[in-house]
Enzyme design. Structure first.
Site, PDB file in Angstrom:
ATOM      1  N   TRP A 117      75.465  78.814  19.219  1.00  0.00           N
ATOM      2  CA  TRP A 117      74.879  77.631  19.866  1.00  0.00           C
ATOM      3  C   TRP A 117      75.571  76.347  19.456  1.00  0.00           C
ATOM      4  O   TRP A 117      75.788  75.461  20.283  1.00  0.00           O
ATOM      5  CB  TRP A 117      73.372  77.580  19.598  1.00  0.00           C
ATOM      6  CG  TRP A 117      72.659  78.671  20.319  1.00  0.00           C
ATOM      7  CD1 TRP A 117      71.977  79.722  19.791  1.00  0.00           C
ATOM      8  CD2 TRP A 117      72.585  78.852  21.750  1.00  0.00           C
ATOM      9  NE1 TRP A 117      71.483  80.542  20.777  1.00  0.00           N
ATOM     10  CE2 TRP A 117      71.837  80.029  21.986  1.00  0.00           C
ATOM     11  CE3 TRP A 117      73.070  78.139  22.828  1.00  0.00           C
ATOM     12  CZ2 TRP A 117      71.580  80.499  23.276  1.00  0.00           C
ATOM     13  CZ3 TRP A 117      72.824  78.603  24.117  1.00  0.00           C
ATOM     14  CH2 TRP A 117      72.081  79.774  24.328  1.00  0.00           C
ATOM     15  N   ASP A 206      69.687  70.666  15.968  1.00  0.00           N
ATOM     16  CA  ASP A 206      69.043  71.584  16.902  1.00  0.00           C
ATOM     17  C   ASP A 206      68.137  72.504  16.094  1.00  0.00           C
ATOM     18  O   ASP A 206      68.609  73.322  15.312  1.00  0.00           O
ATOM     19  CB  ASP A 206      70.117  72.392  17.646  1.00  0.00           C
ATOM     20  CG  ASP A 206      69.534  73.385  18.646  1.00  0.00           C
ATOM     21  OD1 ASP A 206      68.308  73.628  18.619  1.00  0.00           O
ATOM     22  OD2 ASP A 206      70.317  73.933  19.446  1.00  0.00           O
ATOM     23  N   LYS A 231      60.873  79.312  21.546  1.00  0.00           N
ATOM     24  CA  LYS A 231      61.204  80.188  20.431  1.00  0.00           C
ATOM     25  C   LYS A 231      60.020  80.387  19.474  1.00  0.00           C
ATOM     26  O   LYS A 231      59.855  81.441  18.904  1.00  0.00           O
ATOM     27  CB  LYS A 231      62.377  79.615  19.640  1.00  0.00           C
ATOM     28  CG  LYS A 231      63.638  79.398  20.443  1.00  0.00           C
ATOM     29  CD  LYS A 231      64.223  80.702  20.943  1.00  0.00           C
ATOM     30  CE  LYS A 231      65.552  80.480  21.604  1.00  0.00           C
ATOM     31  NZ  LYS A 231      66.114  81.726  22.159  1.00  0.00           N
TER      32      LYS A 231
END
Length: 407
Positions: A117, A206, A231
Site C-alpha cells: 500500500w 495511513d 478494516k
C-alpha cells in the site's frame, strides 16, 4: 439476545468482521432509525437526527483517540486509495502557500515504503506530478530475498528530507503483514526522533487496517491520519480523517499561485467547512461505525481493545512459530515487524495450503487465504474477532501441525 444466525468466523482482511450485537442493532436502524419511522438508509443526511448522530460519532473518535483541539475529525468517501491523491494535492497546496516560489524540483514528497500500500501511494504521487517523489527507505532492500516486503528497516537507514511537503508512511501493511512496532523502544517502531525539527512536520499516516485497535502513538505530531473504516470499525464506504488545522488550506488560493487545482470533494477545507456534509455522505457506513465506537466505549475503550488484540496476536504467532519449528509453516515477516492485525505465513509442502484452507472452512472459519499478489495464509485479527474465535483457530492450527507430522 444474540444468536449465531448461522454465521461463520470471518478472518477476512476487508470488508471484515463486525460485532454481531452491532449488526443486530443496525438491522433495527435499517427499519426505523431512532424512532423517526424511517430507516437509516432512507433518512436525510441533513436531518437533525442524523446530524446529532454524526456529532456523537465524531466526539467518540476524538475522545477515544485523545485527538487534540489542533486537529479536525472529518468523514469522507473513497477509501484509503482516494487519500493517496488527496493528501498529495492538499499538502502541495499548503506548501505552495508557504513557499510560493518553490519549483517542482524544490518540492519534495518523502515516502517510507514498507509494503504494497505504501508502494501504491508513492506511485500515485509520482503520477500526479508537481513535486519530486523521494523514497526515504524501501523495505525490500532489507528483506530475506531482496524483493519482498517482510520487515521494518533499521532506523539508521531512514533519511528524511530537511523541508518536505509531505512525509508518508503506512502504519500497518494489510497485504504483507508488516507493521511498525507498538513498542516505542523497538528498532521497528516509527522513527519519530529522526523527523525534521523546529517546524510543523507534514507527517501523513495511513491507519486503514489498524485504526482503533490501540492508541495512535504521537498522534499530535501527525499532519494527517486517514483510515478506511472497512478494516476494523465499519462497512466499506467511509473514510475517517484526522487533519491538523494548518493543513486545512484554501486550495483555490494555492492554485492561483501555481499549485495543482484540487477537486472540491478532495479538499480538506471543503470537508471541514461543511461539517463533512458537503455532499451526501455514506450514511449507513457512518451509522454502523458509530454503533461500533459506542460499543467500544462501553467495553472500556482502546485500553481494553489494545490488551485483547495483544493477546490474540501473541496466540496466533505462537502457533505459527510452533508450525515453523516442526517444518509445517513458514513465517513471512521478520521477527519484530509482524502485524497485530494481519498475521501471514505459508503452509509448506505441495497441496498443504489448500488442505489447510479446506479444513478451516469445514470448522466454520473463512477468509484465511492470503492476498492474491503474495499468496499464503493471512489471518486478520480485527477488533470484532473475539479471543474465543482466535482460540478455535489456534486449536485448529495445532491440530493441523500434529497431523502433518504424522503423515
Amino acid at each position: 439476545m444474540s444468536t449465531d444466525h448461522g454465521r461463520v468466523i470471518n478472518f477476512g482482511a476487508g470488508p471484515s468482521a463486525l460485532p454481531l450485537p452491532v449488526l443486530e442493532e443496525a438491522q433495527k436502524g435499517l427499519l426505523n432509525f431512532q424512532g423517526t419511522g424511517m430507516g437509516i438508509a432512507e433518512i436525510s443526511h441533513r436531518s437533525k437526527e442524523f446530524q446529532a448522530f454524526l456529532t456523537e460519532f465524531e466526539r467518540n473518535v476524538r475522545t477515544q483517540l485523545d485527538v487534540p483541539p489542533t486537529h479536525r475529525v472529518l468523514f469522507t468517501q473513497g477509501g484509503g486509495t482516494a487519500q493517496f491523491s488527496a493528501v498529495v494535492l492538499n499538502l502541495l497546496a499548503r506548501y505552495r502557500l508557504l513557499r510560493p516560489d518553490a519549483t517542482p524540483a524544490d518540492t519534495v514528497l518523502d515516502y517510507v515504503v514498507t509494503g504494497s500500500w505504501s508502494k501504491k501511494a508513492a506511485e500515485e504521487a509520482r503520477r500526479l506530478g508537481g513535486a519530486t517523489v523521494r523514497t526515504v527507505v524501501d523495505a525490500r532492500v532489507y528483506s530475506k530475498d531482496g524483493k519482498s516486503f517482510d520487515n521494518i528497516p533499521p532506523h539508521a537507514e531512514f533519511a528524511f528530507s530537511p523541508d518536505p511537503a509531505l512525509i508518508y508512511y503506512c502504519e500497518n501493511e494489510t497485504v504483507d503483514g508488516v507493521e511498525f512496532s507498538h513498542d516505542a523502544q523497538s528498532p521497528a517502531a516509527f522513527p519519530f526522533h529522526l523527523l525534521p525539527r523546529n517546524r510543523l512536520v507534514p507527517l501523513v499516516a495511513d491507519y486503514s487496517s489498524s485504526f482503533m485497535c490501540r492508541p495512535i502513538p504521537r498522534l499530535a505530531d501527525h499532519a494527517v491520519i486517514y483510515a478506511g473504516a472497512q478494516k476494523n470499525i465499519g462497512p466499506a464506504g467511509l473514510t475517517i480523517l484526522i487533519v491538523r488545522e494548518d493543513c486545512i488550506v484554501d486550495v483555490d488560493a494555492a492554485a492561483k499561485l501555481g499549485a495543482t487545482p484540487v477537486p472540491l470533494i478532495l479538499s480538506y477545507k471543503t470537508l471541514a467547512d461543511s461539517g463533512s456534509l458537503y455532499n451526501t455522505p455514506s450514511v449507513f457506513a457512518i451509522y454502523t461505525a458509530g454503533l461500533v465506537l459506542a460499543r467500544m466505549k462501553q467495553n472500556g475503550g482502546l485500553p481494553y481493545y489494545e490488551e485483547v488484540n495483544r493477546r490474540k496476536a501473541k496466540k496466533v504467532y505462537a502457533a505459527i512459530h510452533e508450525g515453523e519449528q516442526k517444518g509445517v509453516f513458514r513465517r513471512k515477516v521478520q521477527q519484530g515487524s509482524e502485524s497485530w492485525m494481519n498475521a501471514v505465513f505459508e503452509v509448506l509442502e505441495e497441496g498443504a495450503e489448500k488442505k489447510f484452507l479446506d479444513g478451516a472452512e469445514k470448522q466454520g472459519m473463512k477468509g484465511l487465504k492470503g492476498h492474491r499478489s503474495v499468496g499464503g495464509i493471512r489471518v486478520s485479527l480485527y477488533n470484532a474477532i473475539t479471543e474465543q474465535e482466535v482460540d478455535k483457530l489456534v486449536a485448529y492450527m495445532t491440530q493441523f501441525i500434529a497431523e502433518a507430522k504424522r503423515e
